[in-house]
Design a protein around this motif. Structure first.
Motif, PDB file in Angstrom:
ATOM      1  N   GLY A  69      -2.209   3.294  -1.224  1.00  0.00           N
ATOM      2  CA  GLY A  69      -2.704   3.896   0.008  1.00  0.00           C
ATOM      3  C   GLY A  69      -3.246   5.297  -0.222  1.00  0.00           C
ATOM      4  O   GLY A  69      -4.302   5.675   0.302  1.00  0.00           O
ATOM      5  N   THR A  72      -6.640   3.043   8.703  1.00  0.00           N
ATOM      6  CA  THR A  72      -6.769   4.472   8.399  1.00  0.00           C
ATOM      7  C   THR A  72      -7.865   5.111   9.236  1.00  0.00           C
ATOM      8  O   THR A  72      -7.694   6.209   9.786  1.00  0.00           O
ATOM      9  N   TYR A 115      -6.102  -2.010   5.473  1.00  0.00           N
ATOM     10  CA  TYR A 115      -5.635  -0.626   5.312  1.00  0.00           C
ATOM     11  C   TYR A 115      -6.756   0.359   5.653  1.00  0.00           C
ATOM     12  O   TYR A 115      -6.523   1.368   6.333  1.00  0.00           O
ATOM     13  N   MET A 157       0.814  -1.207   0.000  1.00  0.00           N
ATOM     14  CA  MET A 157       0.000   0.000   0.000  1.00  0.00           C
ATOM     15  C   MET A 157       0.856   1.269   0.000  1.00  0.00           C
ATOM     16  O   MET A 157       0.382   2.340  -0.388  1.00  0.00           O
TER      17      MET A 157
END
Length: 472
Positions: free
Chosen positions: A64, A112, A108, A53
């Motif tokens: 990402g 986040t 991910y 990512m």
């Protein structure tokens, strides 16, 4: 560090050679040379995020960064219109040549969102002089022995923390603008900017989806007349006007701990603002100056008050029903000499209304129904509390609401007798209203609940002669 210091001590203070140090400590020669003659300095840690990512992507963007952009775009939409994790994964595969797993995308996104949640802190705002914040608060007052709910429109310039308040019956457009106008007249000035929340009286549509707040036409005309800039908070962001939020609570805890008496909105407003003016002669919570001194500096940066007061009213069209009534403020009001199914123009003020014919003739005028609204006290619940703690009656905030005869009856006696009389009232309150008990005081209490011979001779005139001030 102990081993390093030992090696340096052997080298610099004991004059050992590198080979001797290696033999004594058992460390490799190259290790001994590194720590004996070299400088051991602290190094800054540099953490490089690793993984697909952060290292791979499409068109100079990592995966990402692409996902972050998609999440930011979705954050402006309603939750039901946002993309799912599966949809984001499929989009990455179809348009961004993503070759990783679905699980990696999910992880991910979860990381986040958790990081954003943990780093969600408020920014400390600076408040220059000349700005103000505005909000409504709900309060209780005592009117003719009954509880009354009123609204206070509170304005606070954060720089000085000076407060002004207007007493109003509702939060509608007429009350909001009338209260703000009266506050300006008290201040003898107008703030440059006023921050408000998204109340319906001023805001048609709150800020969102890249668009600014849409204010009502009436509020925009009002703001243009007094030359201030209205600023609406973001939705669900009351902390953006924290000064006035705190002041609404401060007024409640300091001036409404005992339910204050109420005669009319303007009289009560005058009393409250006198209290707030007196309260301003204390030190500011942050600055080492009086609030009143900071207020003078604050006011110097505000705009002058317009010489022409803004007339606050609005027109609405109504039609009478078959009984010759209109429905206003959730109440049916009969309009005399108008008839049924007639169209009327109603001019609405904050405290009154006027009915006009299509030609402009005044047909009827009266106070708005909510002006006289009040609510009775739940005396059964209150006296149940007194039964548990009879001494609480002496300092109760409801004591002033008690009718004079009943107040004298329960207060002018011993504590043991007070309990008995409270029990009597509790029995009666299960069937009767307190005001009816007051009206039939001698019959319901003195005659029906006599317990001692000496009390049989008590006359109603004795209770009538007791002054309420004697037990207030």
């Amino acid at each position: 560090m102990d081993q390093t210091n030992h090696i340096k001590k052997l080298r610099n203070e004991e004059d050992f050679s590198l080979n001797e140090i290696s033999k004594v400590t058992g460390h490799d020669f190259r290790t001994v040379k590194k720590y004996a003659d070299g400088d051991v300095l602290p190094k800054e840690k540099k953490v490089d995020k690793r993984g697909m990512m952060y290292t791979q992507g499409f068109n100079n963007q990592t995966y990402g960064e692409i996902i972050d952009a998609l999440l930011f775009e979705d954050s402006k939409e309603k939750k039901k219109d946002r993309r799912t994790r599966k949809a984001i994964f499929e989009l990455l595969e179809a348009e961004y040549q993503y070759t990783g797993s679905y699980r990696l995308v999910c992880q991910y996104i979860a990381d986040t969102k958790q990081e954003a949640k943990e780093n969600n802190v408020y920014e400390r705002l600076e408040h220059p002089p000349g700005e103000a914040q505005l909000d409504f608060g709900n309060y209780r007052v005592c009117e003719n022995g009954k509880l009354k709910d009123i609204k206070l429109l509170v304005l606070v310039p954060p720089y000085s923390n000076r407060a002004f308040a207007a007493a109003l019956p509702r939060e509608n457009t007429e009350c909001f603008l009338e209260g703000l106008k009266r506050i300006f007249e008290m201040m003898e000035s107008v703030p440059k900017t006023i921050r408000i929340d998204n109340l319906a009286a001023a805001v048609v549509k709150p800020r969102g989806k890249g668009k600014e707040t849409v204010f009502t036409e009436a509020f925009e005309r009002f703001a243009a007349h007094y030359r201030f800039e209205p600023i609406a908070c973001n939705p669900y962001s009351g902390h953006e006007k924290g000064a006035v939020e705190n002041k609404v609570g401060y007024i409640r805890y300091n001036f409404f701990d005992c339910i204050p008496d109420f005669v009319s909105y303007l009289v009560f407003e005058k009393w409250l603002n006198a209290q707030l003016e007196e309260d301003s002669h204390r030190n500011h919570y942050h600055e080492h100056l009086l609030i009143s001194e900071l207020w003078e500096e604050d006011r110097a940066h505000m705009r002058s008050l317009s010489d022409t007061p803004y007339p606050v009213f609005r027109y609405e069209e109504y039609k009478t029903n078959k009984y010759g009534e209109i429905r206003l403020d959730n109440a049916s009001i009969h309009i005399p000499k108008v008839g049924r199914n007639r169209r009327l123009t109603v001019q609405l003020y904050w405290d009154s209304f006027r009915c006009l014919s299509p030609s402009g003739e005044l047909l009827y005028e009266a106070d708005r129904p909510y002006i006289s609204e009040s609510r009775p006290v739940d005396w059964l619940y209150v006296f149940q509390t007194y039964r548990q703690k009879p001494r609480a009656l002496d300092h109760s905030k409801y004591k002033k609401l008690l009718p004079s005869k009943i107040k004298s009856y329960v207060l002018e006696t011993t504590l043991v007798e007070r309990k008995r009389r409270i029990d009597q009232l509790l029995e009666l309150l299960k069937e009767e209203d307190l005001l009816r008990i007051e009206e039939n005081f001698e019959f319901l209490l003195l005659n029906n609940f006599e317990s001692e011979p000496t009390e049989a001779s008590l006359s109603l005139t004795l209770y009538d002669s007791l002054s309420p001030k004697a037990v207030s």
